[in-house]
Design a protein around this motif. Structure first.
Motif, PDB file in Angstrom:
ATOM      1  N   ASP A 253       2.960 -13.158  -1.880  1.00 49.26           N
ATOM      2  CA  ASP A 253       4.053 -13.874  -1.218  1.00 49.26           C
ATOM      3  C   ASP A 253       4.601 -14.915  -2.195  1.00 49.26           C
ATOM      4  O   ASP A 253       4.405 -16.118  -2.037  1.00 49.26           O
ATOM      5  CB  ASP A 253       3.555 -14.530   0.072  1.00 49.26           C
ATOM      6  CG  ASP A 253       4.678 -15.179   0.867  1.00 49.26           C
ATOM      7  OD1 ASP A 253       5.861 -14.907   0.565  1.00 49.26           O
ATOM      8  OD2 ASP A 253       4.379 -15.950   1.797  1.00 49.26           O
ATOM      9  N   ARG A 258       8.307 -10.756  -5.592  1.00 45.91           N
ATOM     10  CA  ARG A 258       9.600 -10.366  -5.028  1.00 45.91           C
ATOM     11  C   ARG A 258      10.584  -9.978  -6.130  1.00 45.91           C
ATOM     12  O   ARG A 258      11.362  -9.035  -5.978  1.00 45.91           O
ATOM     13  CB  ARG A 258      10.158 -11.490  -4.147  1.00 45.91           C
ATOM     14  CG  ARG A 258       9.437 -11.604  -2.811  1.00 45.91           C
ATOM     15  CD  ARG A 258      10.136 -12.594  -1.898  1.00 45.91           C
ATOM     16  NE  ARG A 258       9.816 -13.975  -2.264  1.00 45.91           N
ATOM     17  CZ  ARG A 258       8.779 -14.651  -1.765  1.00 45.91           C
ATOM     18  NH1 ARG A 258       7.933 -14.043  -0.935  1.00 45.91           N
ATOM     19  NH2 ARG A 258       8.562 -15.901  -2.111  1.00 45.91           N
ATOM     20  N   GLU A 428       3.577  -0.675   1.854  1.00 49.42           N
ATOM     21  CA  GLU A 428       4.605  -1.619   2.292  1.00 49.42           C
ATOM     22  C   GLU A 428       5.856  -1.541   1.406  1.00 49.42           C
ATOM     23  O   GLU A 428       6.975  -1.744   1.885  1.00 49.42           O
ATOM     24  CB  GLU A 428       4.053  -3.048   2.292  1.00 49.42           C
ATOM     25  CG  GLU A 428       2.833  -3.246   3.181  1.00 49.42           C
ATOM     26  CD  GLU A 428       3.123  -2.996   4.656  1.00 49.42           C
ATOM     27  OE1 GLU A 428       4.314  -2.933   5.050  1.00 49.42           O
ATOM     28  OE2 GLU A 428       2.147  -2.837   5.428  1.00 49.42           O
ATOM     29  N   TYR A 432      10.584  -1.328   1.655  1.00 49.20           N
ATOM     30  CA  TYR A 432      11.597  -2.094   0.924  1.00 49.20           C
ATOM     31  C   TYR A 432      12.576  -1.169   0.207  1.00 49.20           C
ATOM     32  O   TYR A 432      13.796  -1.348   0.291  1.00 49.20           O
ATOM     33  CB  TYR A 432      10.927  -3.033  -0.085  1.00 49.20           C
ATOM     34  CG  TYR A 432      11.918  -3.669  -1.039  1.00 49.20           C
ATOM     35  CD1 TYR A 432      12.816  -4.634  -0.588  1.00 49.20           C
ATOM     36  CD2 TYR A 432      11.968  -3.288  -2.377  1.00 49.20           C
ATOM     37  CE1 TYR A 432      13.738  -5.212  -1.456  1.00 49.20           C
ATOM     38  CE2 TYR A 432      12.885  -3.865  -3.248  1.00 49.20           C
ATOM     39  CZ  TYR A 432      13.774  -4.821  -2.782  1.00 49.20           C
ATOM     40  OH  TYR A 432      14.692  -5.376  -3.639  1.00 49.20           O
ATOM     41  N   LYS A 437      13.018  -2.927   5.247  1.00 47.20           N
ATOM     42  CA  LYS A 437      12.548  -4.308   5.276  1.00 47.20           C
ATOM     43  C   LYS A 437      13.010  -5.029   4.019  1.00 47.20           C
ATOM     44  O   LYS A 437      13.246  -4.402   2.975  1.00 47.20           O
ATOM     45  CB  LYS A 437      11.019  -4.350   5.377  1.00 47.20           C
ATOM     46  CG  LYS A 437      10.462  -3.796   6.679  1.00 47.20           C
ATOM     47  CD  LYS A 437       8.928  -3.791   6.690  1.00 47.20           C
ATOM     48  CE  LYS A 437       8.399  -3.190   7.984  1.00 47.20           C
ATOM     49  NZ  LYS A 437       6.914  -3.091   7.977  1.00 47.20           N
ATOM     50  N   SER A 438      13.110  -6.333   4.112  1.00 48.65           N
ATOM     51  CA  SER A 438      13.527  -7.147   2.967  1.00 48.65           C
ATOM     52  C   SER A 438      12.359  -7.414   2.031  1.00 48.65           C
ATOM     53  O   SER A 438      11.189  -7.198   2.396  1.00 48.65           O
ATOM     54  CB  SER A 438      14.090  -8.479   3.454  1.00 48.65           C
ATOM     55  OG  SER A 438      13.050  -9.271   4.029  1.00 48.65           O
ATOM     56  N   GLU A 440      11.308 -10.287   1.194  1.00 46.83           N
ATOM     57  CA  GLU A 440      10.519 -11.369   1.786  1.00 46.83           C
ATOM     58  C   GLU A 440       9.546 -10.827   2.832  1.00 46.83           C
ATOM     59  O   GLU A 440       8.367 -11.217   2.862  1.00 46.83           O
ATOM     60  CB  GLU A 440      11.445 -12.411   2.426  1.00 46.83           C
ATOM     61  CG  GLU A 440      12.207 -13.280   1.441  1.00 46.83           C
ATOM     62  CD  GLU A 440      13.346 -12.539   0.746  1.00 46.83           C
ATOM     63  OE1 GLU A 440      13.730 -11.439   1.231  1.00 46.83           O
ATOM     64  OE2 GLU A 440      13.836 -13.033  -0.282  1.00 46.83           O
ATOM     65  N   GLU A 441      10.036  -9.930   3.683  1.00 45.70           N
ATOM     66  CA  GLU A 441       9.165  -9.356   4.715  1.00 45.70           C
ATOM     67  C   GLU A 441       8.015  -8.568   4.098  1.00 45.70           C
ATOM     68  O   GLU A 441       6.854  -8.693   4.515  1.00 45.70           O
ATOM     69  CB  GLU A 441       9.990  -8.441   5.627  1.00 45.70           C
ATOM     70  CG  GLU A 441      10.967  -9.170   6.527  1.00 45.70           C
ATOM     71  CD  GLU A 441      11.845  -8.205   7.304  1.00 45.70           C
ATOM     72  OE1 GLU A 441      11.904  -8.329   8.544  1.00 45.70           O
ATOM     73  OE2 GLU A 441      12.464  -7.311   6.679  1.00 45.70           O
ATOM     74  N   VAL A 442       8.338  -7.753   3.105  1.00 43.22           N
ATOM     75  CA  VAL A 442       7.323  -6.907   2.486  1.00 43.22           C
ATOM     76  C   VAL A 442       6.285  -7.748   1.745  1.00 43.22           C
ATOM     77  O   VAL A 442       5.083  -7.503   1.836  1.00 43.22           O
ATOM     78  CB  VAL A 442       7.979  -5.878   1.533  1.00 43.22           C
ATOM     79  CG1 VAL A 442       6.928  -5.180   0.679  1.00 43.22           C
ATOM     80  CG2 VAL A 442       8.767  -4.847   2.334  1.00 43.22           C
ATOM     81  N   SER A 443       6.733  -8.749   1.007  1.00 39.12           N
ATOM     82  CA  SER A 443       5.785  -9.571   0.245  1.00 39.12           C
ATOM     83  C   SER A 443       4.818 -10.311   1.169  1.00 39.12           C
ATOM     84  O   SER A 443       3.631 -10.452   0.855  1.00 39.12           O
ATOM     85  CB  SER A 443       6.542 -10.564  -0.649  1.00 39.12           C
ATOM     86  OG  SER A 443       7.304 -11.470   0.131  1.00 39.12           O
ATOM     87  N   LYS A 444       5.303 -10.772   2.327  1.00 39.56           N
ATOM     88  CA  LYS A 444       4.431 -11.462   3.277  1.00 39.56           C
ATOM     89  C   LYS A 444       3.430 -10.491   3.913  1.00 39.56           C
ATOM     90  O   LYS A 444       2.258 -10.832   4.128  1.00 39.56           O
ATOM     91  CB  LYS A 444       5.266 -12.141   4.368  1.00 39.56           C
ATOM     92  CG  LYS A 444       6.073 -13.335   3.859  1.00 39.56           C
ATOM     93  CD  LYS A 444       6.859 -13.990   4.984  1.00 39.56           C
ATOM     94  CE  LYS A 444       7.756 -15.111   4.455  1.00 39.56           C
ATOM     95  NZ  LYS A 444       6.985 -16.179   3.797  1.00 39.56           N
ATOM     96  N   LEU A 445       3.883  -9.268   4.222  1.00 37.68           N
ATOM     97  CA  LEU A 445       2.976  -8.273   4.789  1.00 37.68           C
ATOM     98  C   LEU A 445       1.861  -7.922   3.810  1.00 37.68           C
ATOM     99  O   LEU A 445       0.684  -7.832   4.188  1.00 37.68           O
ATOM    100  CB  LEU A 445       3.769  -7.011   5.160  1.00 37.68           C
ATOM    101  CG  LEU A 445       4.589  -7.072   6.446  1.00 37.68           C
ATOM    102  CD1 LEU A 445       5.511  -5.867   6.548  1.00 37.68           C
ATOM    103  CD2 LEU A 445       3.668  -7.137   7.664  1.00 37.68           C
TER     104      LEU A 445
END
Length: 456
Positions: A253, A258, A428, A432, A437-438, A440-445
């Protein structure tokens, strides 16, 4: 020689198993393959060293047989952990699947964490840092230090240093494969491009490739048959120590990761790369290469149109030429036969075994590596090296061998990934690339899933 992503089946293997392909192992010797513990004490004073491996590898099998001939008080038992039983007969071995890797990682990790398991362990795909943190592996530098017959200076100590976890060596590489970028010197010259390989980044790689396409034709691509997942793995390998730090901190994250994802996507969006398979290999400006033997490397260097570069990095700096270990073994700290296990490890590093034709890669024994390079250069100069591209004069052949020796001396960045972390990222990342998914969403997952896994 291994060219990443040349065949569809290789790409599918990357997608499903994310397996680098260097899973050293051997056929089971004595008893069934599988993960049950076997008593190590034998009748009389004979002892057994059990080695956990993932699949078949003639190198280890042959080395074990030779070792037993010279040490009649020690048996070497090689246990293979395959999800499906290996076929017997015909000299063929099954390809390693995702299920095989998962079984090996789960079974062996569980055993060693419980204070059980084999004496020696093939470390490919295993969570090395996690095992070191739990103190279930032996620092092999300790055995090197107290063995007066072993001289670290006989080996590429830069390779050992790059393989360290912290200040200790917990997984011993028996041979290495060197990762480089092979460039078409003729195309780069035509496009008027010079490359500073010491500092170039992936962003510069993209700009250079776009410039080359403008000069030589839009039908050319930076790479061919390299797909987004291939690049993701390359990016993660180059930055793994920062993404999963030795202190256990997870850093997916982050702007670093990213930006990796955005750079990969942009190369396909801007037509620098294409996510389609082709047989038109001449349309590649660059190729991702793994130099897997002195002989094959000298053959490649016989072609004037090819030039080797150190691969680009995210930040334009690197600790050295990247390499992959081949037959990478760790020693269980709970082993009752550590001295005998060390004797076998030392045997694998000996001149006798390091010059084995079954050894895949460059020997870590400097004397043998240099001898094989000199022999290959002599064959190249005399026209006896099979499949050489162009005739090479003796002086030029010798110079090429010296260049490869320098590559080995400056090898200093070990490429490896925890299999589970790699699998999570791949799952994940697909969302992307498809636009679901963005970044940001993928990195957090990925951050959350990897953190959960490492804390298990």
């Amino acid at each position: 020689m291994k060219i990443k992503g040349l065949l569809v089946m290789l790409i599918m293997l990357m997608v499903t198993s994310a397996c680098s392909g260097n899973n050293g192992g051997s056929l089971p010797v004595g008893g069934e393959s599988g993960g049950t513990d076997k008593p190590q004490a034998q009748a009389g004073n004979k002892k057994t060293v059990v080695i956990a491996v993932q699949g078949s590898n003639p190198f280890l099998e042959a080395a074990a047989e030779q070792f037993e001939q010279e040490h009649d008080d020690i048996d070497i038992e090689i246990k293979s952990y395959m999800a499906m039983p290996e076929a017997s007969g015909g000299g063929m071995s099954a390809a390693i699947s995702q299920a095989d890797i998962e079984k090996y990682v789960q079974t062996v990790t569980t055993q060693i964490m419980a204070g059980k398991g084999s004496d020696l362990i093939l470390m490919e795909n295993l969570p090395l840092s996690k095992l070191v943190e739990k103190k279930v592996l032996v620092n092999l530098y300790d055995w090197m230090e107290k063995d007066s017959s072993f001289a670290r200076s006989d080996y590429y100590e830069n390779v050992f240093k790059a393989a360290q976890d912290g200040d200790g060596l917990y997984a011993l590489p028996i041979a290495v494969n060197i990762d480089v970028i092979q460039g078409r010197a003729d195309l780069l010259e035509k496009a008027g491009i010079e490359i500073d390989e010491g500092t170039w980044t992936w962003e510069q790689f993209k700009a250079i490739s776009k410039k080359a396409k403008e000069q030589i034709g839009q039908e050319y691509y930076a790479f061919i048959n390299v797909f987004p997942l291939n690049l993701l793995i390359s990016y993660m390998e180059d930055n793994y120590a920062e993404l999963v730090q030795p202190n256990g901190k997870v850093n997916f994250d982050s702007d670093l990761f990213r930006e990796m994802m955005r750079q990969i996507k942009s190369m396909y969006d801007e037509n620098v790369l294409q996510a389609e398979f082709t047989y038109d290999y001449d349309k590649a400006i660059f190729s991702q290469m793994t130099l897997s033997s002195p002989e094959e490397t000298m053959r490649l260097m016989s072609a004037d149109k090819y030039q080797f570069f150190k691969g680009p990095t995210s930040k334009g700096e690197s600790s050295g030429i990247p390499y992959r270990s081949w037959v990478n073994l760790g020693l269980n700290s709970k082993s009752k036969v550590q001295q005998e296990a060390w004797a076998f490890l030392k045997f694998l590093l000996s001149e006798q075994i390091q010059q084995s034709p079954a050894l895949s890669g460059f020997p870590v024994n400097k004397k043998i590596a240099e001898k094989r390079l000199d022999d290959a250069a002599a064959k190249l100069a005399s026209g006896q090296l099979e499949y050489a591209f162009d005739a090479v004069e003796p002086a030029a052949a010798k110079k090429k061998a010296e260049e490869v020796k320098k590559l080995l001396e400056h090898t200093g960045a070990k490429l490896s990934l925890d299999f589970k972390v790699q699998s999570i990222a791949i799952e994940e990342f697909n969302a992307y690339m498809s636009g679901q998914k963005s970044a940001e969403e993928v990195s957090k997952l990925i951050q959350n899933r990897v953190t959960t896994y490492l804390n298990e």
